[in-house]
Design an enzyme around this catalytic site. Structure first.
Site, PDB file in Angstrom:
ATOM      1  N   THR A 115     -14.102 -66.043 -20.168  1.00  0.00           N
ATOM      2  CA  THR A 115     -13.739 -65.965 -21.589  1.00  0.00           C
ATOM      3  C   THR A 115     -13.305 -64.564 -21.957  1.00  0.00           C
ATOM      4  OG1 THR A 115     -15.191 -67.795 -22.201  1.00  0.00           O
ATOM      5  CG2 THR A 115     -14.634 -66.243 -23.945  1.00  0.00           C
ATOM      6  N   ASN A 166      -9.236 -77.788 -17.220  1.00  0.00           N
ATOM      7  CA  ASN A 166     -10.668 -77.969 -16.961  1.00  0.00           C
ATOM      8  C   ASN A 166     -11.140 -79.408 -17.144  1.00  0.00           C
ATOM      9  OD1 ASN A 166      -9.871 -76.929 -19.636  1.00  0.00           O
ATOM     10  ND2 ASN A 166     -11.986 -77.373 -20.198  1.00  0.00           N
ATOM     11  N   SER A 205     -13.080 -66.577 -13.090  1.00  0.00           N
ATOM     12  CA  SER A 205     -14.507 -66.555 -13.403  1.00  0.00           C
ATOM     13  C   SER A 205     -15.307 -66.758 -12.126  1.00  0.00           C
ATOM     14  CB  SER A 205     -14.826 -67.669 -14.402  1.00  0.00           C
ATOM     15  OG  SER A 205     -16.218 -67.886 -14.461  1.00  0.00           O
ATOM     16  N   HIS A 238     -18.537 -67.860 -11.677  1.00  0.00           N
ATOM     17  CA  HIS A 238     -19.411 -69.029 -11.483  1.00  0.00           C
ATOM     18  C   HIS A 238     -18.656 -70.326 -11.271  1.00  0.00           C
ATOM     19  CE1 HIS A 238     -19.637 -71.005 -15.633  1.00  0.00           C
ATOM     20  NE2 HIS A 238     -18.872 -69.973 -15.846  1.00  0.00           N
ATOM     21  N   THR A 259     -21.205 -50.377 -18.244  1.00  0.00           N
ATOM     22  CA  THR A 259     -21.590 -50.270 -16.833  1.00  0.00           C
ATOM     23  C   THR A 259     -21.430 -51.624 -16.153  1.00  0.00           C
ATOM     24  OG1 THR A 259     -23.181 -48.551 -17.362  1.00  0.00           O
ATOM     25  CG2 THR A 259     -23.498 -49.702 -15.273  1.00  0.00           C
ATOM     26  N   CYS A 281     -20.326 -78.367 -27.682  1.00  0.00           N
ATOM     27  CA  CYS A 281     -20.513 -77.201 -28.545  1.00  0.00           C
ATOM     28  C   CYS A 281     -21.948 -76.726 -28.362  1.00  0.00           C
ATOM     29  CB  CYS A 281     -20.167 -77.561 -29.986  1.00  0.00           C
ATOM     30  SG  CYS A 281     -21.452 -77.397 -31.191  1.00  0.00           S
TER      31      CYS A 281
END
Lengths: 370, 365
Positions: free
Chosen positions: A72, A140, A188, A190, A227, A310
């Site tokens: 995201t 997706n 991404s 994961h 970081t 959601c």
């Protein structure tokens, strides 16, 4: 909890053992990669090794790879960096990561097959106004693969930039920024079987970068402050590497077996079946609410999903399937997405459960249900 | 057995889930997302889910039961909120909880329970379901202060057959809170919910203003014989029996006035002396929890949520249902008239405006 068969890889993949090992090993090292001293240099090396691995895996240069907190943020950072002074055009099936960042964007529609209409995209760009286009590489929900290389050619012809959300595609089909001809790519960890909480924005050498989304201490060459989480980055790289060994043909075979059994129960496959990720199928069961199917399958020990959940957990009707013009079916479709470690026994369990559920929810459609 | 529990996130339904789980049943918690909470409270950036949904999920977590949130927003908007505004515009004072129970809660959730292979649907309502010779019966709760039977008269007999109301026999609310405490549900001291759930601000006229602004348009206050005695700011602000908001019409000829009718077409509020009443009540949408009576039914009826049942005779021919009250009263159109025999609910219906002409006749006679 009942023993579960996990068929919701597009939500998140199970962590790969190699990624877990890499994360744990990196957690053992303490240090901040920005520090001058030896511990700092040690973790910096872990991070830079990972950067090289991931950049190479997805066809970019390590110096053009920016680590983020996830997919995201990568999408939002790309739009933030490249949209100043440009009009936004996004496909109708983009993920909310893009939709919420691309405020006021013009929309390029998709056909009933779930594929972006390139002629319509070109029409949107024909006026020659400076634009940033966002198009995902694979959807997706349906798994349908988009004609991104062709879209990149259209964009370049009209002087537009192209950001590609490759979050679902990465690891499940060849993804090469250079060959796609796009300006940036969001990845991404994961979704590849790495840890959640890390992702990357991979930029083409000619991509402009007006401004960082998070300035902070100037890390990542000033393109993303904060970081970096070296341990998560190490796991990300290990997952990217391990995903190269996945047998995508095996995955597609298992997906097809699940899909054919569902179709025999009355299900309709959403999206062009010939251009899909090998692990994904979107199955609509006429007259059975998607949310109820997901719940009934969960109670049978099968984890799948529908639409976009959601934060309340309620299942909303998918904007993707609506954009495809599926009408009522849009609210009756579930997504079955096979993880990298799926087994034939998982598919057998899914098929048995699906027959029971379909038989209960719409008995007229499933005369052969057990 | 497998039981679906309608969990609102409040203490009552949480205790229901806890007790059924404790009794060894396979409990499936379901929470209905009825409306966009962020939009309803007008807080920018607020989540569509309210704290109640979060609480319900946490109770399910603590119990270790399955829990799901069902999106019923569209259905609720149409069946309950839409009906709510329309009813006001037609000069009624609706009871949205009855519509909700009738549609989203019992009709839809019992269908869901069947789809999920559950035998029963349990809720936290304070009513008792008893097995009688002719099937399930609906009775008032043990605690009269908590009794919700008036709100559930529209439950159909097949729905009632499937229902469980474990709180109907509870002594009082304290007992329920103590169970929540003992089960460690984390909601033991949560305040009771207030008024109408989809109007968290309490200003129900805001909801009406969105779809039926006509119900909030100004008009005249008149007496039964047509004398103009004042003005009002929307019939939706008036309920039959109401004595407030009458301004100059509050006292006429030394007599305190109350609203005796509203006339939506002419946008008029009709007042009459306090104590005015009618003996006759016409009903629509009647639901019977006994076989439909072929003869006059002598029973007690409740015309409002909080009042003692009053003696009456109910007559029906299957098409029209009329209630003859022993003593005159001012029934408010849109409210329910529920029939009781001692603690048992026999049926009920919604009070129509047809009572108004009868009232006019009586007043002008």
């Amino acid at each position: 909890m009942t023993e579960m068969r996990y068929l919701d890889a597009n939500a998140t993949q199970p962590l790969r053992p190699a990624a877990r090992d890499a994360v744990m090993a990196a957690f053992a090292a303490s240090g901040n990669p920005s520090s001058v001293h030896q511990p700092g240099r040690h973790v910096r090396r872990i991070m830079e090794d990972a950067r090289e691995v991931i950049a190479a895996r997805f066809g970019g240069q390590p110096q053009d790879l920016v680590f983020t907190s996830g997919g995201t943020e990568a999408d939002a950072a790309a739009i933030h960096a490249m949209s100043p002074g440009r009009r936004l055009v996004i496909s109708a099936i983009e993920h909310d990561a893009v939709r919420s960042a691309a405020v006021g964007a013009a929309v390029a529609p998709v056909g009933r097959d779930g594929i972006v209409d390139l002629a319509m995209l070109e029409a949107r760009l024909a006026d020659g106004e400076a634009s940033l286009v966002c198009m995902m590489l694979a959807n997706n929900e349906t798994g349908v693969i988009q004609p991104v290389r062709e879209a990149a050619a259209v964009c370049r012809r009209h002087g537009a930039l192209l950001h590609v959300d490759a979050i679902q595609a990465a690891g499940r089909m060849p993804v090469h920024l250079g060959q796609l001809g796009a300006h940036s790519l969001a990845i991404s960890s994961h979704k590849l079987g790495g840890p959640a909480g890390v992702g990357a924005l991979l930029l083409a050498p000619d991509a402009p970068f007006a401004e960082a989304l998070i300035g902070g201490g100037g890390q990542e060459r000033g393109r993303r402050g904060g970081t970096p989480s070296v341990a998560l980055i190490a796991g990300f790289a290990a997952a990217a590497q391990a995903s190269e060994g996945d047998d995508l043909v095996r995955l597609a075979g298992l997906r097809d077996a699940a899909e054919q059994a569902a179709v025999a129960c009355g299900a309709v496959v959403c999206g062009d079946p010939a251009h899909r990720l090998p692990n994904t199928t979107c199955l609509a069961l006429p007259n059975a609410a998607a949310g109820v199917q997901v719940i009934a399958l969960d109670l049978e020990g099968i984890a799948v999903s529908a639409g976009a959940a959601c934060s309340s957990g309620k299942v909303q009707t998918s904007h993707v399937l609506q954009a495809m013009g599926l009408g009522a079916l849009a609210g009756q479709a579930i997504r079955v997405s096979l993880p990298w470690n799926v087994t034939p026994a998982d598919i057998d369990a899914f098929v048995a459960a699906y027959k029971r559920v379909a038989g209960r929810l719409c008995p007229t459609l499933a005369p052969h249900a057990a | 057995m497998r039981v679906v529990v309608a969990m609102s996130g409040g203490v009552d339904s949480s205790v229901v889930a806890g007790l059924l789980h404790e009794a060894g049943h396979e409990v499936i918690g379901v929470t209905l997302q009825l409306y966009d909470h962020g939009a309803a409270t007008g807080r920018k950036g607020a989540c569509c889910a309210g704290q109640d949904i979060h609480d319900a999920r946490r109770v399910a977590d603590r119990l270790g039961i399955s829990h799901y949130v069902i999106d019923a927003e569209e259905r609720f908007a149409k069946a309950v909120i839409g009906n709510f505004a329309d009813s006001y515009a037609q000069g009624e004072t609706p009871v949205p909880c009855i519509t909700c129970n009738q549609t989203v809660k019992f009709a839809d959730l019992s269908a869901l329970a069947r789809d999920l292979g559950a035998e029963r649907l349990a809720t936290g309502h304070y009513v008792r379901r008893m097995d009688g010779p002719d099937g399930a019966e609906l009775h008032r709760a043990t605690d009269p202060a908590r009794d919700q039977s008036w709100f559930l008269f529209a439950t159909t007999r097949p729905q009632l057959d499937m229902c469980l109301f474990p709180l109907g026999g509870m002594e009082d609310k304290r007992t329920v809170r103590d169970v929540a405490q003992r089960l460690g549900l984390g909601v033991a001291e949560k305040p009771d919910s207030q008024d109408i759930c989809f109007v968290p601000s309490g200003a129900y006229t805001d909801v009406i203003a969105k779809t039926r602004p006509d119900a909030l348009a100004a008009g005249e206050i008149v007496t039964a014989d047509g004398r103009i005695v004042g003005s009002h700011d929307g019939i939706a602000r008036y309920t039959v029996g109401q004595g407030k908001r009458l301004g100059s019409a509050a006292v006429l000829d030394g007599q305190r006035q109350v609203v005796v009718a509203t006339e939506p077409g002419r946008r008029r509020v009709v007042v009459g002396p306090r104590g005015t009443g009618t003996h006759t009540v016409q009903l629509r949408d009647v639901n019977w929890l006994i076989p439909m009576p072929a003869h006059d039914l002598r029973c007690a009826v409740k015309l409002r949520a909080r009042e003692e049942p009053r003696p009456a005779i109910v007559r029906t021919d299957g098409i029209t249902t009329t209630v003859a009250l022993d003593d005159p009263a001012l029934p408010a159109p849109g409210q329910a008239c529920v029939f009781y025999l001692a603690d048992r609910v026999l049926g009920g219906g919604i009070i129509t405006r047809a009572a108004a002409p009868a009232l006019q006749e009586r007043l002008t006679a």
